[in-house]
Design an enzyme around this catalytic site. Structure first.
Site, PDB file in Angstrom:
ATOM      1  N   SER A  86       0.791  -1.234   0.000  1.00 20.23           N
ATOM      2  CA  SER A  86       0.000   0.000   0.000  1.00 20.23           C
ATOM      3  C   SER A  86       0.821   1.280   0.000  1.00 20.23           C
ATOM      4  O   SER A  86       0.253   2.382  -0.062  1.00 20.23           O
ATOM      5  CB  SER A  86      -0.946   0.018   1.203  1.00 20.23           C
ATOM      6  OG  SER A  86      -2.025  -0.862   1.004  1.00 20.23           O
ATOM      7  N   LYS A  89      -0.028   3.787  -2.620  1.00 19.95           N
ATOM      8  CA  LYS A  89      -1.049   4.831  -2.508  1.00 19.95           C
ATOM      9  C   LYS A  89      -0.467   6.236  -2.376  1.00 19.95           C
ATOM     10  O   LYS A  89      -1.187   7.228  -2.529  1.00 19.95           O
ATOM     11  CB  LYS A  89      -1.978   4.511  -1.334  1.00 19.95           C
ATOM     12  CG  LYS A  89      -2.841   3.284  -1.625  1.00 19.95           C
ATOM     13  CD  LYS A  89      -3.518   2.732  -0.390  1.00 19.95           C
ATOM     14  CE  LYS A  89      -4.323   1.472  -0.762  1.00 19.95           C
ATOM     15  NZ  LYS A  89      -4.543   0.573   0.360  1.00 19.95           N
ATOM     16  N   SER A 141      -5.904   3.424   4.522  1.00 22.06           N
ATOM     17  CA  SER A 141      -5.422   2.589   3.419  1.00 22.06           C
ATOM     18  C   SER A 141      -6.504   1.721   2.803  1.00 22.06           C
ATOM     19  O   SER A 141      -6.288   0.543   2.496  1.00 22.06           O
ATOM     20  CB  SER A 141      -4.260   1.709   3.910  1.00 22.06           C
ATOM     21  OG  SER A 141      -3.484   1.249   2.836  1.00 22.06           O
TER      22      SER A 141
END
Length: 409
Positions: A86, A89, A141
């Site tokens: 993640s 992101k 997230s």
């Protein structure tokens, strides 16, 4: 002394020939008389202390970098291409912020709502403000949020991935390729610890991004007002490390625990990345590793400027020019993070002689700076002014001056 017109003309011709000869030969003679003050071709500055002890890390891949210069201060397999979970992101959020579409209304699709945990809990057709979804993306997230954003900005996940890769190329992430906006494991989705540090260094220059990742909590509703959400920041680094700036955690089964971080102290900003920093139940390894990297950077490096010779004192002869020599433009100050164990090598590639025409906007040399035999930076060297090539009229002027000297005018 009286001269006939014929003798005068003959003498003038001789002087013209002598002037041409003087014009072509005088510069080499003057060349030896001009004091150049050029630096030595290579200057070496030795280390004054042994190398600091390397940090002990759980992470398989790691890097800590000076955010301002991009210099890598320490790395562990930082150029290997691996999943980054993640932390992906970071790029997703940056593309939204740089598109200035925070006021948009985003509609969730069935693809977005099908994403696995961690997720906001979208259902197809639900609508949200983009500004709220940014907090969902970066504080907790949420994977469904990332897909909804991608489809809105890029018209599809694939279209958004193309935008991500375009941006990656623009900012020098040469070992990175994006397939998903949320970092879920996918073939061809990878980065390196060094590239993620570079991405973080780019991100911390964006004030809106920093404000976003440093937000402790955020509460919002969907557009209908029927559904309310409360978010809290999962970045523990913010609360326990002095000078911490954030940035993003990550985990997948392939990537392991990951964290890309940034911290600032005394005018120095460092970015760090740990990838594959343990698997469950070792969730805290990434925080320990990040602290070790940051402590290594702040504890062993200091901010200074590269030692540069004053090129304004240098004078280079110019052949066949209207002026016999030209000075050089001084180099700008170059900041750098150094440790006392660093060795510096500076090479000056500057010619002894130039040939007209000389243009002040055209580089005539190069200065290269190496730290521990690794190229750190190159700077072009420019003349201080332009000098035109000497022509026949300049020769006539010289002849005329000789004529005036001969006849005492």
């Amino acid at each position: 002394m009286k001269l006939s017109w014929f003798s005068t003309i003959m003498l003038f011709g001789v002087l013209v020939i002598a002037g041409i000869f003087f014009d072509s030969e005088a510069n080499p003679t003057a060349d030896t008389a001009i004091s150049r003050h050029l630096p030595e071709p290579q200057i070496q500055i030795p280390a004054t202390a042994p190398a600091p002890r390397a940090p002990s890390l759980n992470a398989r891949y790691a890097c800590v970098m000076d955010a301002d210069s991009g210099r890598i201060l320490y790395n562990k397999k930082s150029e290997e291409k691996v999943p980054m979970a993640s932390t992906t992101k970071i790029m997703t959020a940056l593309l939204v912020l740089e598109s200035h579409r925070q006021a948009d209304t985003v509609t969730s699709s069935s693809r977005a709502s099908s994403m696995p945990k961690v997720r906001l809990g979208m259902r197809a057709g639900m609508q949200y403000r983009m500004s709220d979804l940014l907090y969902s993306l970066m504080l907790e997230s949420h994977n469904d949020t990332a897909v909804a954003i991608a489809e809105h900005i890029g018209h599809s996940v694939e279209g958004f991935a193309s935008l991500m890769n375009k941006k990656a190329a623009e900012i020098g992430l040469s070992q990175t390729h994006f397939v998903t906006p949320n970092g879920l494991d996918a073939d061809g989705h990878y980065s390196t610890a060094a590239d993620m540090c570079r991405l973080a260094a780019y991100a911390v220059r964006n004030k809106d991004f920093l404000s976003l990742v440093q937000t402790k909590s955020h509460t919002f509703s969907d557009i209908s007002g029927k559904h309310r959400y409360s978010l809290s920041n999962k970045d523990a680094f913010l609360s326990y490390y002095e000078g911490a700036l954030g940035i993003k955690t990550g985990f997948t089964n392939k990537a392991g625990y990951c964290f890309v971080g940034a911290a600032g102290r005394s005018g120095i900003t460092l970015t760090s990345c740990v990838l594959a920093s343990g698997w469950p139940p070792n969730k805290s390894y990434k925080w320990v590793d990040t602290k070790s990297l940051m402590d290594y950077g702040f504890g062993n490096f200091y901010q200074t400027e590269l030692p540069i010779q004053d090129l304004s004192k240098a004078v280079i002869p110019v052949m066949d020019g209207r002026q016999e020599s030209v000075s050089l433009r001084p180099l700008p100050k170059i900041p750098v993070l150094l440790s006392r164990s660093d060795r510096l090598t500076i090479t000056y590639d500057i010619p002894d002689t130039l040939y007209a025409p000389v243009r002040k906007e055209t580089a005539i040399g190069l200065v290269s700076f190496y730290i521990n035999d690794t190229l750190y930076r190159k700077e072009k060297v420019f003349p201080l002014e332009s000098i035109e090539k000497s022509d026949f009229s300049d020769t006539i002027d010289k002849v005329f001056n000789i004529w005036m000297d001969v006849f005492g005018f």
